[in-house]
Design an enzyme around this catalytic site. Structure first.
Site, PDB file in Angstrom:
ATOM      1  CB  THR A 124     -24.063  30.701 -50.854  1.00 27.95           C
ATOM      2  OG1 THR A 124     -23.103  29.648 -50.833  1.00 27.95           O
ATOM      3  CG2 THR A 124     -24.729  30.703 -52.225  1.00 27.95           C
ATOM      4  CG  ASP A 125     -18.678  29.858 -50.265  1.00 30.32           C
ATOM      5  OD1 ASP A 125     -19.751  29.224 -50.340  1.00 30.32           O
ATOM      6  OD2 ASP A 125     -17.668  29.417 -49.678  1.00 30.32           O
ATOM      7  CD  GLU A 126     -22.804  25.800 -52.342  1.00 31.74           C
ATOM      8  OE1 GLU A 126     -23.174  25.159 -53.344  1.00 31.74           O
ATOM      9  OE2 GLU A 126     -23.170  25.523 -51.185  1.00 31.74           O
ATOM     10  CE1 TYR A 148     -28.709  27.683 -52.160  1.00 35.89           C
ATOM     11  CE2 TYR A 148     -26.454  26.864 -52.210  1.00 35.89           C
ATOM     12  CZ  TYR A 148     -27.411  27.693 -51.663  1.00 35.89           C
ATOM     13  OH  TYR A 148     -27.078  28.540 -50.628  1.00 35.89           O
ATOM     14  CE  LYS A 152     -28.828  32.410 -51.702  1.00 38.48           C
ATOM     15  NZ  LYS A 152     -29.842  33.035 -50.802  1.00 38.48           N
TER      16      LYS A 152
END
Length: 296
Positions: A124-126, A148, A152
């Site tokens: 994810t870009d997060e 979260y 990741k």
């Protein structure tokens, strides 16, 4: 090609499997899924009994179940399985750390033992954190701000370590906010749609000006397909659509499409550690130019 897809009963994984079974008659898929609250067999009910599809009810944290799913000559693993809802990670980080980090490690270890030819980590870009201006590139530092995102980012680093230490062929993809069919109604778009259909207020965090890069799930799946078939081991590929929208803009679109009154818009207390803006530079994955330096 024979694929092991983890989390294929979920939103993105299910759409990926549907795409592959319909478009690639030479491909077969084993779907390993724990069937948590966000996964449902109904997602792929149409493929029950399909000669090129097999569902395995199992947990990526269980080595025996993973080893069993890998039997029979798996060519590549596409790893979607993850706890992915930021709000839930704020309330209970432990399950995210266990599934997203330890589960990914277990999957890598088993895939390496099975001599799998490629492992695609769907991230994810997060992991990049919040961005003031400009775009996230594959060289942007990892600065996760939620449990979260931290889980990741950690999983991505474990994947990198398997490539660097063991020369195990791993590719990492990092995508923006997905929307589309079969998405569990805890994410913004399906939550707002289901609420508004029942005339329940749509809860907008803070001032609603948090910005995300939005992409349809099928476009994301086609990007993963491109990486799977043409990507280079050890690389990271950002997946984006160059469609930045803030939450208020998305809200207004949904209200207009559903013809609902503005009185159903409800501003609520902002999420803890809420990243202000994500924006992705997807040029590494965009069609080749004259230089021929890009992937597609």
């Amino acid at each position: 090609m024979k694929l092991l897809v983890t989390g294929g009963a979920g939103f993105i994984g299910g759409n990926f499997i549907r795409l592959y079974l319909k478009e690639y008659p030479d491909c077969s898929i084993v779907n390993l899924d724990k069937l948590t609250y966000a996964g449902s067999p109904e997602t792929l009910r149409e493929f029950e009994g399909h000669p090129r599809y097999r569902f395995v009810h199992g947990d990526i944290c269980d080595a025996g179940q993973v080893e069993s799913a890998l039997k029979g000559g798996i060519d590549a693993v596409v790893h979607f399985a993850a706890e992915s809802h930021v709000d839930r990670s704020i309330h209970d980080p432990a399950v995210f750390l266990n599934t997203n980090i330890l589960g990914t490690h277990n999957l890598l270890k088993c895939a390496r033992s099975a001599a799998v030819s490629l492992f695609v980590q769907v991230s994810t870009d997060e992991v990049y954190g919040s961005l003031g201006s400009g775009l996230f590139t594959e060289q942007s530092p990892l600065q996760p701000n939620s449990p979260y995102a931290a889980s990741k980012a950690s999983a991505d680093l474990v994947c990198r370590s398997f490539f660097e230490t063991y020369s195990f062929p791993v590719i990492i993809t990092r995508c923006g906010n997905n929307y589309g069919p079969h998405q569990f109604p805890e994410k913004l778009i399906p939550l707002f749609i289901t609420n508004l259909m029942d005339d329940i207020p749509a809860p907008v965090y803070g001032d609603g000006l948090n910005i995300r890069d939005w992409i349809h799930v099928e476009d994301h799946c086609r990007a993963i397909d491109a990486v799977l078939r043409k990507g280079k081991a050890g690389e990271v590929y950002n997946v984006g659509s160059r469609e930045e929208k803030n939450n208020l803009q998305i809200t207004e679109i949904l209200f207009k499409e559903l013809q609902k009154p503005a009185t159903l818009k409800k501003f609520v207390k902002d999420r803890l550690g809420h990243d202000r803006r994500y924006a992705i530079d997807p040029s590494k994955l965009e069609p080749k130019e004259a230089s021929g330096c890009r992937l597609l």
